[in-house]
Motif scaffolding. Structure first.
Motif, PDB file in Angstrom:
ATOM      1  N   GLY A  55      -0.799  -5.485 -10.008  1.00  0.00           N
ATOM      2  CA  GLY A  55      -1.424  -4.236  -9.621  1.00  0.00           C
ATOM      3  C   GLY A  55      -2.932  -4.302  -9.607  1.00  0.00           C
ATOM      4  O   GLY A  55      -3.545  -4.955 -10.451  1.00  0.00           O
ATOM      5  N   GLU A  56      -3.533  -3.627  -8.632  1.00  0.00           N
ATOM      6  CA  GLU A  56      -4.989  -3.474  -8.598  1.00  0.00           C
ATOM      7  C   GLU A  56      -5.380  -2.381  -9.596  1.00  0.00           C
ATOM      8  O   GLU A  56      -5.090  -1.200  -9.380  1.00  0.00           O
TER       9      GLU A  56
ATOM     10  N   VAL B  61       0.870  -1.183   0.000  1.00  0.00           N
ATOM     11  CA  VAL B  61       0.000   0.000   0.000  1.00  0.00           C
ATOM     12  C   VAL B  61       0.901   1.224   0.000  1.00  0.00           C
ATOM     13  O   VAL B  61       1.270   1.747   1.055  1.00  0.00           O
ATOM     14  N   PHE B  62       1.245   1.697  -1.188  1.00  0.00           N
ATOM     15  CA  PHE B  62       2.244   2.745  -1.331  1.00  0.00           C
ATOM     16  C   PHE B  62       1.668   4.078  -1.811  1.00  0.00           C
ATOM     17  O   PHE B  62       2.382   5.075  -1.829  1.00  0.00           O
ATOM     18  N   ASN B  63       0.417   4.100  -2.183  1.00  0.00           N
ATOM     19  CA  ASN B  63      -0.184   5.351  -2.642  1.00  0.00           C
ATOM     20  C   ASN B  63      -0.471   6.287  -1.474  1.00  0.00           C
ATOM     21  O   ASN B  63      -0.388   7.502  -1.604  1.00  0.00           O
TER      22      ASN B  63
ATOM     23  N   ARG C 161       1.354  -7.220  -4.211  1.00  0.00           N
ATOM     24  CA  ARG C 161       0.149  -6.765  -4.905  1.00  0.00           C
ATOM     25  C   ARG C 161       0.045  -5.273  -4.604  1.00  0.00           C
ATOM     26  O   ARG C 161      -0.044  -4.864  -3.442  1.00  0.00           O
ATOM     27  N   LEU C 162       0.077  -4.442  -5.622  1.00  0.00           N
ATOM     28  CA  LEU C 162       0.086  -2.997  -5.434  1.00  0.00           C
ATOM     29  C   LEU C 162      -1.340  -2.485  -5.308  1.00  0.00           C
ATOM     30  O   LEU C 162      -2.127  -2.522  -6.268  1.00  0.00           O
ATOM     31  N   ASP C 163      -1.681  -2.005  -4.127  1.00  0.00           N
ATOM     32  CA  ASP C 163      -2.996  -1.432  -3.886  1.00  0.00           C
ATOM     33  C   ASP C 163      -3.180  -0.189  -4.753  1.00  0.00           C
ATOM     34  O   ASP C 163      -2.240   0.584  -4.956  1.00  0.00           O
ATOM     35  N   VAL C 164      -4.399  -0.012  -5.259  1.00  0.00           N
ATOM     36  CA  VAL C 164      -4.769   1.106  -6.147  1.00  0.00           C
ATOM     37  C   VAL C 164      -3.628   1.472  -7.103  1.00  0.00           C
ATOM     38  O   VAL C 164      -3.215   2.628  -7.200  1.00  0.00           O
TER      39      VAL C 164
END
Length: 436
Positions: free
Chosen positions: A212-213, A99-101, A182-185
């Motif tokens: 990626g999501e 969750v990097f955004n 798994r990259l959130d948003v």
């Protein structure tokens, strides 16, 4: 890439482990429960586990407080490392939610900005305007994710932020031996950051997987060279259940043809998407399908179509839950122990067929027969051809099409199928015919 030949299992740890909604600051080893499910996960045929957020957060996990620390409601870093060891011992790879955004308001660097304002060395880690004010009366305005101001957007153009994230990921590999993220948003992430992330992760371990999501009907920008290995296939998510509920196989076939068909404009030729019939954000498939006899068939279609299948915990035995406004708690439950039934056993057979067939993992997509209630499509790779056949009707159907072969073996049942004189499809039927 190992992920292209895998079947994933998804767990939402906060709900799965029965953690309290709000972070109470008490460290309790709940995460070891995941290790007790390792043999069940493997028995379903899954050899990779995608875990929703596990790091210290304010509440639901996507509002991170500290990327370096497992959430105290789940346990310690050592507790989680032991879980990862058990999973790996059972042949299950581990992919974590990155969750990097954005982060939570309790994120340590944001707390420093709240205290010191413009004197904080971390003020440029976020998108802040000190001439404004926030809904929380912080004395400054900041950008939140899609209007959710409990989720503070990170400045992914700031080198210190990038290096902090990279250092944390390196730590996850060294401490937990994770196999991917798994990259959130992902659709909200800075594209240059995503490209740098891929280059960095490529240095960590061979075949480190990035998915990626992405909600868009076109994921191709995220699958370009140097970007992600895969994206979530939301484009087909609705088409899967809608095709059964409306008894219109043209809907899902049109989407698959658009994505993977032989036409020159096909979006994802040679690319991979993460396929699913439900997850932690949507109504469970057993609750959304109008005919329960379609439940095994939708899994057969999802596993057989191009993509990397992902099974959401509990759905392998037909658990039901409806998404409710304002709360997703019922979608992310705590089960005392895993269950198994005929659906579970059927999904396990599908998973084994998928993992052991290059055609089902890498093959192209060609429609062989299509009606409103039946579909047969071919997956072909090198010298292997597999026909995926679905009959959603309550009546038998005789399929006449040019199979360009005489016989095949059903990878689900092991039975031999003869194409001569037409292929008989019993009511509510699914087959993976491997041509020989």
């Amino acid at each position: 890439m190992w992920a292209y030949e895998s079947v994933f299992y998804q767990i939402y740890p906060m709900g799965f482990c029965g953690a309290p909604w709000e972070n109470d600051g008490k460290t309790v080893n709940r995460v070891s429960k995941i290790a007790t499910w390792a043999k069940h996960i493997a028995s379903v045929g899954c050899n990779a586990l995608y875990l929703s957020p596990v790091f210290e957060s304010d509440s639901h996990g996507y509002d991170t407080r500290d990327f370096r620390k497992i959430d105290c409601r789940l346990g310690s870093n050592a507790d989680f490392a032991a879980v990862c060891d058990t999973l790996h011992e059972n042949g299950i790879r581990v992919v974590l939610d990155g969750v990097f955004n954005h982060v939570g308001r309790g994120f340590w660097a944001f707390r420093d900005v709240q205290e010191k304002k413009w004197d904080s060395p971390y003020k440029d880690w976020f998108l802040i305007n000190f001439d404004g004010n926030s809904n929380y009366n912080d004395g400054f305005w900041y950008e939140g994710w899609e209007g959710h101001y409990e989720l503070v957007k990170l400045n992914l153009r700031n080198e210190a932020v990038i290096q902090h994230i990279f250092d944390c990921i390196r730590g996850w590999v060294e401490e937990f031996d994770i196999d991917g993220l798994r990259l959130d948003v992902a659709y909200s992430l800075d594209r240059d950051f995503m490209r740098r992330l891929r280059a960095f992760c490529d240095t960590l371990k061979p075949d480190f997987f990035l998915v990626g999501e992405v909600m868009s009907s076109d994921c191709s920008p995220f699958l370009a060279d140097g970007m992600l290995h895969a994206c979530t296939n939301y484009d087909c998510y609705k088409g899967l259940y809608s095709s059964f509920n409306s008894m219109n196989m043209f809907e899902i076939t049109h989407s698959l043809q658009r994505q993977f068909g032989p036409e020159y404009w096909t979006l994802y030729k040679g690319k991979h998407l993460l396929s699913f019939v439900d997850n932690h954000d949507v109504t469970r498939v057993a609750s959304i399908l109008q005919n329960e006899k379609h439940l095994p068939l939708i899994y057969a279609l999802m596993v057989g179509m191009p993509g990397i299948p992902c099974i959401y915990y509990g759905s392998e035995w037909g658990e039901k839950a409806v998404k409710q406004p304002g709360s997703d708690a019922n979608l992310r439950p705590c089960f005392d122990e895993p269950q198994s039934n005929e659906l579970t056993a059927f999904i396990a057979k599908l998973a084994e067929a998928k993992k052991n067939s290059k055609a089902l993992c890498y093959g192209n997509f060609t429609t062989r027969l299509l009606t409103t209630k039946q579909v047969i499509f071919e997956r072909a790779f090198e010298d292997e051809r597999v026909m995926v056949a679905i009959n959603a009707d309550d009546q038998p159907f005789t399929a006449h099409f040019n199979a360009e072969a005489g016989r095949a073996r059903d990878l689900i049942t092991g039975e031999v199928h003869d194409f001569g004189g037409g292929s008989e499809l019993p009511p509510y039927f699914a087959a993976y015919w491997q041509v020989f």
